[in-house]
Write a protein that holds these residues in place. Structure first.
Motif, PDB file in Angstrom:
ATOM      1  N   ASP A  74      35.425  41.826  36.029  1.00 55.50           N
ATOM      2  CA  ASP A  74      36.036  41.576  37.260  1.00 55.50           C
ATOM      3  C   ASP A  74      36.208  40.285  37.497  1.00 55.50           C
ATOM      4  O   ASP A  74      37.411  39.776  37.984  1.00 55.50           O
ATOM      5  CB  ASP A  74      35.307  42.240  38.516  1.00 55.50           C
ATOM      6  CG  ASP A  74      35.393  43.943  38.414  1.00 55.50           C
ATOM      7  OD1 ASP A  74      36.131  44.500  37.944  1.00 55.50           O
ATOM      8  OD2 ASP A  74      34.382  44.339  38.668  1.00 55.50           O
ATOM      9  N   PHE A  75      35.326  39.444  37.376  1.00 60.45           N
ATOM     10  CA  PHE A  75      35.273  37.946  37.418  1.00 60.45           C
ATOM     11  C   PHE A  75      34.659  37.173  36.080  1.00 60.45           C
ATOM     12  O   PHE A  75      33.993  37.515  35.625  1.00 60.45           O
ATOM     13  CB  PHE A  75      34.413  37.490  38.746  1.00 60.45           C
ATOM     14  CG  PHE A  75      34.845  37.970  40.025  1.00 60.45           C
ATOM     15  CD1 PHE A  75      35.997  37.389  40.645  1.00 60.45           C
ATOM     16  CD2 PHE A  75      34.436  39.222  40.349  1.00 60.45           C
ATOM     17  CE1 PHE A  75      36.485  37.913  41.836  1.00 60.45           C
ATOM     18  CE2 PHE A  75      35.024  39.857  41.596  1.00 60.45           C
ATOM     19  CZ  PHE A  75      36.051  39.096  42.330  1.00 60.45           C
ATOM     20  N   GLY A  87      46.736  25.765  35.825  1.00 61.12           N
ATOM     21  CA  GLY A  87      45.478  26.175  35.093  1.00 61.12           C
ATOM     22  C   GLY A  87      45.251  26.055  33.649  1.00 61.12           C
ATOM     23  O   GLY A  87      44.314  26.553  32.972  1.00 61.12           O
ATOM     24  N   ARG A 107      39.342  39.537  34.722  1.00 57.64           N
ATOM     25  CA  ARG A 107      40.572  39.889  35.571  1.00 57.64           C
ATOM     26  C   ARG A 107      40.823  38.913  36.522  1.00 57.64           C
ATOM     27  O   ARG A 107      42.011  38.381  36.751  1.00 57.64           O
ATOM     28  CB  ARG A 107      40.427  41.246  36.442  1.00 57.64           C
ATOM     29  CG  ARG A 107      40.471  42.612  35.366  1.00 57.64           C
ATOM     30  CD  ARG A 107      40.034  43.820  36.283  1.00 57.64           C
ATOM     31  NE  ARG A 107      39.995  44.855  35.371  1.00 57.64           N
ATOM     32  CZ  ARG A 107      39.094  45.523  35.149  1.00 57.64           C
ATOM     33  NH1 ARG A 107      37.746  45.035  35.364  1.00 57.64           N
ATOM     34  NH2 ARG A 107      38.994  46.565  34.065  1.00 57.64           N
ATOM     35  N   ILE A 108      39.841  38.102  37.088  1.00 55.02           N
ATOM     36  CA  ILE A 108      39.903  37.009  37.920  1.00 55.02           C
ATOM     37  C   ILE A 108      39.004  36.073  37.282  1.00 55.02           C
ATOM     38  O   ILE A 108      37.915  36.250  37.264  1.00 55.02           O
ATOM     39  CB  ILE A 108      39.729  37.254  39.551  1.00 55.02           C
ATOM     40  CG1 ILE A 108      40.483  38.298  39.911  1.00 55.02           C
ATOM     41  CG2 ILE A 108      39.723  35.977  40.273  1.00 55.02           C
ATOM     42  CD1 ILE A 108      40.273  38.534  41.347  1.00 55.02           C
ATOM     43  N   THR A 109      39.815  34.992  36.959  1.00 54.27           N
ATOM     44  CA  THR A 109      39.029  33.749  36.230  1.00 54.27           C
ATOM     45  C   THR A 109      39.091  32.692  37.274  1.00 54.27           C
ATOM     46  O   THR A 109      39.892  31.983  37.960  1.00 54.27           O
ATOM     47  CB  THR A 109      39.514  33.157  34.945  1.00 54.27           C
ATOM     48  OG1 THR A 109      39.501  34.711  34.213  1.00 54.27           O
ATOM     49  CG2 THR A 109      38.758  32.037  34.372  1.00 54.27           C
ATOM     50  N   ILE A 110      37.667  32.241  37.499  1.00 59.69           N
ATOM     51  CA  ILE A 110      37.492  31.101  38.414  1.00 59.69           C
ATOM     52  C   ILE A 110      36.997  29.838  37.676  1.00 59.69           C
ATOM     53  O   ILE A 110      35.878  30.101  36.740  1.00 59.69           O
ATOM     54  CB  ILE A 110      36.432  31.405  39.518  1.00 59.69           C
ATOM     55  CG1 ILE A 110      36.905  32.451  40.346  1.00 59.69           C
ATOM     56  CG2 ILE A 110      36.414  30.132  40.518  1.00 59.69           C
ATOM     57  CD1 ILE A 110      35.984  33.388  41.114  1.00 59.69           C
ATOM     58  N   ILE A 132      47.541  30.868  32.155  1.00 59.04           N
ATOM     59  CA  ILE A 132      48.205  32.471  32.459  1.00 59.04           C
ATOM     60  C   ILE A 132      46.797  33.103  32.556  1.00 59.04           C
ATOM     61  O   ILE A 132      46.653  34.028  33.312  1.00 59.04           O
ATOM     62  CB  ILE A 132      49.018  32.876  31.394  1.00 59.04           C
ATOM     63  CG1 ILE A 132      49.423  34.484  31.838  1.00 59.04           C
ATOM     64  CG2 ILE A 132      48.022  33.236  29.950  1.00 59.04           C
ATOM     65  CD1 ILE A 132      50.524  34.486  32.791  1.00 59.04           C
ATOM     66  N   PHE A 133      45.788  32.650  32.228  1.00 55.29           N
ATOM     67  CA  PHE A 133      44.222  33.459  32.315  1.00 55.29           C
ATOM     68  C   PHE A 133      43.227  32.852  33.300  1.00 55.29           C
ATOM     69  O   PHE A 133      42.409  33.130  33.675  1.00 55.29           O
ATOM     70  CB  PHE A 133      43.407  33.195  30.968  1.00 55.29           C
ATOM     71  CG  PHE A 133      44.223  33.654  29.854  1.00 55.29           C
ATOM     72  CD1 PHE A 133      44.279  35.011  29.628  1.00 55.29           C
ATOM     73  CD2 PHE A 133      44.746  32.884  28.947  1.00 55.29           C
ATOM     74  CE1 PHE A 133      44.553  35.780  28.459  1.00 55.29           C
ATOM     75  CE2 PHE A 133      45.326  33.508  27.559  1.00 55.29           C
ATOM     76  CZ  PHE A 133      45.599  35.067  27.481  1.00 55.29           C
ATOM     77  N   VAL A 134      43.958  31.766  33.984  1.00 64.54           N
ATOM     78  CA  VAL A 134      43.167  31.410  35.088  1.00 64.54           C
ATOM     79  C   VAL A 134      43.968  31.642  36.572  1.00 64.54           C
ATOM     80  O   VAL A 134      45.085  31.309  36.814  1.00 64.54           O
ATOM     81  CB  VAL A 134      43.287  29.753  35.031  1.00 64.54           C
ATOM     82  CG1 VAL A 134      42.541  29.176  36.327  1.00 64.54           C
ATOM     83  CG2 VAL A 134      42.336  29.584  33.738  1.00 64.54           C
ATOM     84  N   GLN A 135      42.925  32.139  37.575  1.00 65.34           N
ATOM     85  CA  GLN A 135      43.520  32.378  38.900  1.00 65.34           C
ATOM     86  C   GLN A 135      42.938  31.538  39.952  1.00 65.34           C
ATOM     87  O   GLN A 135      43.459  31.309  41.136  1.00 65.34           O
ATOM     88  CB  GLN A 135      42.924  33.786  39.217  1.00 65.34           C
ATOM     89  CG  GLN A 135      43.911  35.013  38.572  1.00 65.34           C
ATOM     90  CD  GLN A 135      43.625  34.851  37.167  1.00 65.34           C
ATOM     91  OE1 GLN A 135      42.348  35.047  36.665  1.00 65.34           O
ATOM     92  NE2 GLN A 135      44.555  35.173  36.113  1.00 65.34           N
ATOM     93  N   ARG A 136      41.903  30.796  39.768  1.00 67.83           N
ATOM     94  CA  ARG A 136      41.375  29.980  40.769  1.00 67.83           C
ATOM     95  C   ARG A 136      40.901  28.521  40.040  1.00 67.83           C
ATOM     96  O   ARG A 136      40.326  28.797  39.039  1.00 67.83           O
ATOM     97  CB  ARG A 136      40.283  30.358  41.400  1.00 67.83           C
ATOM     98  CG  ARG A 136      40.544  31.934  42.276  1.00 67.83           C
ATOM     99  CD  ARG A 136      41.376  31.886  43.385  1.00 67.83           C
ATOM    100  NE  ARG A 136      41.467  32.852  44.208  1.00 67.83           N
ATOM    101  CZ  ARG A 136      42.186  33.966  44.078  1.00 67.83           C
ATOM    102  NH1 ARG A 136      43.235  33.786  42.923  1.00 67.83           N
ATOM    103  NH2 ARG A 136      42.280  34.935  44.505  1.00 67.83           N
TER     104      ARG A 136
END
Length: 160
Positions: A74-75, A87, A107-110, A132-136
């Motif tokens: 998930d994270f 990112g 799914r969400i990469t911080i 593309i793999f980084v959300q935060r």
């Protein structure tokens, strides 16, 4: 807790990030990793409450292989040396070994980055993981712990 050989763990994460649901590997053939029975959860008395199930084993060209499922989380929490605002990441030293696979599996990469620069400031040839793999992104600055984990010494001389 699940016992997984290190190379298999890396490939499970890489596969998860690449959208590959499972793969075959020779690592673990003939062990409890493949045959099942490894403790997954203990009861209150120190006994095994839940044990691992046997995994599928197939033979290819006379060699047995164990089917391993990919890991998608998930994270994913990752530390980077540098990031740009898009990112794109750069890792330093051995952080390059597992961090790209970990980031891809989430799914969400911080990402906590020591430095965040404007998009385009990192040369594309120096990007270790595309944005593309980084959300935060969180900028944390260079972290100095004050604790030396390495000790320089030479034969017959202690420099501690």
């Amino acid at each position: 807790v699940e016992l997984t050989p290190q190379g298999t763990l890396a490939e499970r994460m890489r596969s998860g990030g690449a959208g590959i649901p499972a793969f075959y590997t020779p690592a673990g053939v003939g062990t409890m990793v493949a045959e099942g029975g490894l403790p997954l959860r203990y009861d209150g008395d120190g006994g095994v409450a839940v044990a691992s199930e046997p995994k599928e084993v197939r033979e290819f060209d006379g060699t047995p292989y164990v089917l391993e499922r990919a890991i998608v989380t998930d994270f994913a929490l990752v530390h980077a040396h540098r990031a740009d605002t898009a990112g794109n990441l750069q890792f330093r030293g051995t952080a390059r070994n597992f961090n790209p696979d970990v980031a891809m599996a989430g799914r969400i990469t911080i990402v906590q980055a020591e430095e965040i620069v404007a998009a385009g400031e990192i040369d594309p040839a120096d990007v270790h993981l595309p944005g593309i793999f980084v959300q935060r992104l969180v900028e944390v600055g260079r972290q100095e712990t004050g604790v030396e984990i390495e000790k320089l010494s030479s034969r017959g001389e202690d420099r501690s």
